[in-house]
Write a protein that holds these residues in place. Structure first.
Motif, PDB file in Angstrom:
ATOM      1  N   ARG A 144     -40.006  43.233  50.592  1.00 30.73           N
ATOM      2  CA  ARG A 144     -38.824  43.116  51.453  1.00 30.73           C
ATOM      3  C   ARG A 144     -38.128  41.762  51.267  1.00 30.73           C
ATOM      4  NH1 ARG A 144     -38.106  46.359  55.906  1.00 30.73           N
ATOM      5  NH2 ARG A 144     -40.341  46.790  56.008  1.00 30.73           N
ATOM      6  N   ALA A 145     -38.897  40.750  50.854  1.00 30.38           N
ATOM      7  CA  ALA A 145     -38.322  39.422  50.672  1.00 30.38           C
ATOM      8  C   ALA A 145     -37.313  39.371  49.529  1.00 30.38           C
ATOM      9  CB  ALA A 145     -39.440  38.409  50.417  1.00 30.38           C
ATOM     10  N   GLN A 146     -37.308  40.377  48.665  1.00 28.69           N
ATOM     11  CA  GLN A 146     -36.372  40.400  47.547  1.00 28.69           C
ATOM     12  C   GLN A 146     -34.997  40.953  47.926  1.00 28.69           C
ATOM     13  OE1 GLN A 146     -39.406  42.687  45.098  1.00 28.69           O
ATOM     14  NE2 GLN A 146     -38.487  41.440  43.488  1.00 28.69           N
ATOM     15  N   VAL A 147     -34.915  41.655  49.035  1.00 21.61           N
ATOM     16  CA  VAL A 147     -33.694  42.410  49.332  1.00 21.61           C
ATOM     17  C   VAL A 147     -32.492  41.482  49.509  1.00 21.61           C
ATOM     18  CG1 VAL A 147     -32.560  43.940  50.980  1.00 21.61           C
ATOM     19  CG2 VAL A 147     -34.957  44.359  50.323  1.00 21.61           C
ATOM     20  N   GLU A 148     -32.586  40.515  50.399  1.00 21.53           N
ATOM     21  CA  GLU A 148     -31.414  39.678  50.719  1.00 21.53           C
ATOM     22  C   GLU A 148     -30.934  38.867  49.512  1.00 21.53           C
ATOM     23  OE1 GLU A 148     -28.971  36.420  51.664  1.00 21.53           O
ATOM     24  OE2 GLU A 148     -31.084  36.177  51.111  1.00 21.53           O
ATOM     25  N   PRO A 149     -31.811  38.173  48.776  1.00 21.29           N
ATOM     26  CA  PRO A 149     -31.288  37.430  47.620  1.00 21.29           C
ATOM     27  C   PRO A 149     -30.709  38.330  46.542  1.00 21.29           C
ATOM     28  CG  PRO A 149     -33.707  37.293  47.725  1.00 21.29           C
ATOM     29  CD  PRO A 149     -33.245  37.874  49.014  1.00 21.29           C
ATOM     30  N   LEU A 150     -31.253  39.537  46.398  1.00 15.10           N
ATOM     31  CA  LEU A 150     -30.722  40.452  45.395  1.00 15.10           C
ATOM     32  C   LEU A 150     -29.366  40.997  45.827  1.00 15.10           C
ATOM     33  CD1 LEU A 150     -31.394  41.615  42.672  1.00 15.10           C
ATOM     34  CD2 LEU A 150     -32.649  43.460  43.802  1.00 15.10           C
ATOM     35  N   GLU A 151     -29.226  41.348  47.099  1.00 15.01           N
ATOM     36  CA  GLU A 151     -27.925  41.805  47.592  1.00 15.01           C
ATOM     37  C   GLU A 151     -26.872  40.713  47.414  1.00 15.01           C
ATOM     38  OE1 GLU A 151     -29.012  45.034  51.099  1.00 15.01           O
ATOM     39  OE2 GLU A 151     -28.847  42.909  51.621  1.00 15.01           O
ATOM     40  N   ARG A 152     -27.251  39.490  47.704  1.00 17.96           N
ATOM     41  CA  ARG A 152     -26.304  38.376  47.568  1.00 17.96           C
ATOM     42  C   ARG A 152     -25.891  38.186  46.111  1.00 17.96           C
ATOM     43  NH1 ARG A 152     -29.251  34.900  49.826  1.00 17.96           N
ATOM     44  NH2 ARG A 152     -30.003  33.766  47.993  1.00 17.96           N
ATOM     45  N   ALA A 153     -26.864  38.295  45.200  1.00 16.56           N
ATOM     46  CA  ALA A 153     -26.561  38.078  43.784  1.00 16.56           C
ATOM     47  C   ALA A 153     -25.724  39.209  43.200  1.00 16.56           C
ATOM     48  CB  ALA A 153     -27.859  37.934  42.997  1.00 16.56           C
ATOM     49  N   LEU A 154     -25.955  40.432  43.647  1.00 14.73           N
ATOM     50  CA  LEU A 154     -25.198  41.579  43.123  1.00 14.73           C
ATOM     51  C   LEU A 154     -23.774  41.619  43.664  1.00 14.73           C
ATOM     52  CD1 LEU A 154     -27.976  44.312  43.249  1.00 14.73           C
ATOM     53  CD2 LEU A 154     -27.019  43.225  41.206  1.00 14.73           C
ATOM     54  N   GLY A 155     -23.558  40.966  44.797  1.00 12.22           N
ATOM     55  CA  GLY A 155     -22.216  40.838  45.337  1.00 12.22           C
ATOM     56  C   GLY A 155     -21.584  42.168  45.703  1.00 12.22           C
TER      57      GLY A 155
END
Length: 339
Positions: free
Chosen positions: A134-145
């Motif tokens: 679950r810790a990957q979700v927010e940084p990945l969403e931010r990076a994918l824009g």
């Protein structure tokens, strides 16, 4: 009239899934396909697989000249970022979905690297990306824009039949397995040296490929087959996993396989771990880079076999309840829209 969905699962050609399937039928590896992905088949869904080599320069040029409209099987699934790239170049589908494993930690380390930028370009062309922490979700969403790529989380799972519960070990043995880039051999070996000092009667076996020299009392072994690994878990009194801080939950597979075998596991607390274990209930959690804490937790379990056995049984129950390969593929099916 109902329509059958066509799903194609990608594998690296280096993996040789035909050989894997034959070995599974002989009882040598877990899952008919790696990760049990053949279990994605269900009423109204036909699942096939494709082996993809590393694309050549000519393959990449042809992909650039292809019409943007994707064709091929109805839906394609790639387990990780590297397979997603192969799928995009060699086997584009009408709908594409891929896992992300190492990317979030690479983003934190060097967001402007060419490798990170090119991987993000690939994932932005997926319909969805899934992660097991679950810790990957927010940084990945931010990076994918604003690409429109959906990010979903679901828990990983293991083959609970292949890694079946085993009775308590006959002799005290501490086991640690694995050597991926986010393992922490320095912390592990420092902890195991303390375990050896406290309990010199205990055998300690580590399987990894690190260049760090093991301390006295610790035996390092080379790569093991799945059957050999399963038997090593079965002999273990405690399984210890030490990782550096990371977002993708390094050591997860070993932890869950050990838990499935009803072994007490001591692992470092990294983001996302709470979706898998509860400290003191079905595993023991210790801080990262804290060899004293890791050693103390291992010794406590060695000194109290009854408590260690009870912890292992609760660990097995947690696997059966929600962390098997069946749970994994059912959650994946829901994430990609074929449930």
């Amino acid at each position: 009239m109902s329509t059958t969905r066509q799903v194609e699962v990608m594998f690296r050609s280096e993996r040789d899934v035909d050989s894997w399937t034959a070995r599974h039928e002989r009882g040598e590896v877990p899952g008919r396909w790696p990760y049990g992905l053949d279990l994605l088949a269900r009423p109204g869904v036909t699942v096939t697989r494709r082996s993809l080599p590393e694309p050549t320069r000519a393959d990449r040029l042809r992909a650039m000249l292809r019409p943007s409209r994707r064709t091929g099987a109805d839906l394609g699934i790639a387990w990780d970022e590297n397979l997603a790239r192969r799928m995009l170049v060699l086997a584009p589908h009408a709908s594409m979905h891929a896992g992300a494993i190492w990317l979030t930690d690479a983003l934190a380390a060097d967001p402007d690297s060419a490798r990170v930028r090119s991987t993000l370009d690939v994932l932005r062309r997926m319909d969805s990306v899934f992660v097991n922490s679950r810790a990957q979700v927010e940084p990945l969403e931010r990076a994918l824009g604003s690409s429109g790529t959906r990010v979903s989380f679901f828990t990983f799972g293991v083959d609970a039949d292949f890694f079946a519960a085993r009775p308590p070990a006959d002799h005290p043995l501490v086991v640690s397995v694995g050597g991926d880039r986010d393992r922490d051999p320095a912390t592990l070996f420092a902890a195991l040296a303390r375990v050896h000092d406290a309990r010199p009667d205990v055998e300690i076996v580590v399987q990894n490929s690190s260049d760090v020299t093991p301390p006295p009392g610790v035996t390092k072994v080379p790569r093991l087959s799945h059957v050999e690994l399963r038997e090593l878990y079965a002999r273990a009194s405690v399984v210890a996993v030490a990782t550096r801080p990371n977002l993708h939950m390094s050591g997860l597979t070993v932890s869950l396989e050990s838990m499935a075998t009803a072994r007490p596991v001591v692992l470092t607390r990294t983001p996302g771990v709470e979706d898998y274990v509860v400290d003191g209930d079905n595993a023991r959690l210790v801080p990262t880079e804290a060899p004293e804490d890791l050693a103390d937790a291992v010794v406590e379990l060695l000194d109290d076999p009854a408590a260690a056995h009870a912890l292992g049984l609760r660990a097995r129950a947690a696997i059966e309840d929600r962390l098997t390969s069946v749970h994994l593929v059912d959650n994946m099916a829901a994430a990609v829209g074929i449930a």
